[in-house]
Each structure stands twice: as structure tokens, then as C-alpha cells.
Motif scaffolding. Structure first.
Motif, PDB file in Angstrom:
ATOM      1  N   LYS A   2      -4.582  -0.026   2.669  1.00  0.00           N
ATOM      2  CA  LYS A   2      -4.149   0.169   4.053  1.00  0.00           C
ATOM      3  C   LYS A   2      -5.303  -0.092   5.015  1.00  0.00           C
ATOM      4  CE  LYS A   2      -1.932   3.200   7.338  1.00  0.00           C
ATOM      5  NZ  LYS A   2      -1.515   4.557   7.705  1.00  0.00           N
ATOM      6  N   GLY A  55      -4.512   2.895  -2.646  1.00  0.00           N
ATOM      7  CA  GLY A  55      -3.551   2.745  -1.551  1.00  0.00           C
ATOM      8  C   GLY A  55      -4.211   2.868  -0.189  1.00  0.00           C
ATOM      9  N   TYR A  76       0.831  -1.208   0.000  1.00  0.00           N
ATOM     10  CA  TYR A  76       0.000   0.000   0.000  1.00  0.00           C
ATOM     11  C   TYR A  76       0.864   1.255   0.000  1.00  0.00           C
ATOM     12  CZ  TYR A  76       0.429   1.248   4.997  1.00  0.00           C
ATOM     13  OH  TYR A  76       0.896   1.641   6.224  1.00  0.00           O
TER      14      TYR A  76
END
Length: 191
Positions: free
Chosen positions: A156, A152, A40
Motif C-alpha cells: 500500500k 500488505g 494489497y
């Protein structure tokens, strides 16, 4: 002062404040580790690089639209609102906050305040600021960067949720997931 300068100043102010607030965090007892966080982080870094390419002077296929002055001010307000929501969540979380995925002493599920609206309000606020900025820019690169940043952040958040479920107890965390949506206020909840 131009709208672009105001948006840039909001981003710089947010980043500086965020770095300063990092000192107000308790030490971690346990970390997810760089190996699990690297995917990520790579997507976020690539997204940020593309996203922050300046938008002035673009013509032709890289420019998708131009915003009016009124629309630009709406984007400024949305950027500020996104940062305010993230800041509220950061302050509300207090010393449990971390820039990486960790378990802190006395870690618990926080399900009130902004965490009663979405499970990841910091990410939600940042995404609002990202998309408002991309809308103001009106460029292909701005949208590609926003898309990569979204991926991303989603990566996460998913990793963080697996970690919290394991560290804080699956039953309690799953109950929280059934009550509160992940990133979109009042959006779909976990089944």
C-alpha cells in the motif's frame, strides 16, 4: 485482567477510534481505484485473519516461545506506543487522511511532525503494534500474520507513493523521499 485481554482491548479501542475518526476527512477529488488497491487489500485481509487467531492453548510446533510477565508488559507498552504514534499522525494529517489512496482538495506533501520522522507514520505505528502483539503471542500464526500484514502495508505504501508522486509532482515528492525514510524512523532514504 490478563495481558491478552489488555492487548485485545487496545486493538479494539484503536479500531473503534479509527472508524470514528474516518468521519473527520474531506471528500476525495480523485481515487486510485479498487483495481489498483485490491492486491494489497487481499494480503492485508489474509494477514489479519491469520494474525488475529487467538494464541491461548497452543502447544507444540505452533508455539514458538512464552513471554514472561515483564516481557508481556513491554509488549503492551509497545502496542500502546504504536497506536499513539499512528493516532498522532492521523490527527496531524487532519482532513487529508483517507483509508484508501486518494487526492483531496488542497492536497500537499506533509513533511513535518510525525511525517518528518517517516513518510508513513500511521503504518509505522500499526506495524509496531502488530509486531509487539506477535511477540506477546509467540506463535507461528502470529508471526505469519504479522509478516503478511507487513507485506500488505508495504504494498500500500509503495502504491501510495507512486500515486502521490504523480498527483503532487515528482520533483517535490522525490525531494521528500530523499529527506525522510519510508517506514523505519531514521532508516534508509530514497536515493
Amino acid at each position: 485482567m490478563s495481558i491478552a485481554v489488555i492487548i485485545a482491548a487496545l486493538w479494539i479501542g484503536f479500531i473503534v477510534c479509527w472508524i470514528a475518526l474516518a468521519a473527520w476527512s474531506s471528500k476525495a477529488e480523485k481515487r486510485a481505484g479498487l483495481g489498483s488497491e485490491l492486491p494489497y487489500r487481499i494480503v492485508l485481509i489474509l494477514g489479519a485473519i491469520v494474525f488475529f487467531i487467538p494464541a491461548h492453548g497452543y502447544r507444540g510446533p505452533l508455539r514458538l516461545w512464552l513471554v514472561t510477565r515483564a516481557e508481556a508488559w513491554i509488549c503492551v507498552a509497545l502496542v500502546a506506543l504504536g497506536f499513539a504514534f499512528s493516532a498522532w499522525a492521523r490527527v496531524y494529517l487532519g482532513q487529508l487522511w483517507s483509508g484508501s489512496i486518494t487526492k483531496k482538495p488542497d492536497h500537499r506533501i506533509v513533511d513535518t511532525g510525525p511525517y518528518g520522522i517517516v513518510r508513513h507514520p500511521i503504518y509505522t505505528g500499526i506495524l509496531l503494534a502488530v509486531f509487539a502483539t506477535a511477540a506477546a503471542k509467540g506463535t507461528v500464526l502470529g508471526l505469519i500474520g504479522a509478516f503478511l500484514i507487513t507485506i500488505g502495508i508495504w504494498m500500500k505504501a509503495r502504491l501510495e507513493e507512486r500515486w502521490l508522486r504523480q498527483e503532487l509532482g515528482a520533483e517535490a515528492y522525490d525531494a521528500y523521499c530523499r529527506k525522510v525514510s519510508m517506514l523505519i524512523p531514521f532508516g534508509p532514504k530514497a536515493a
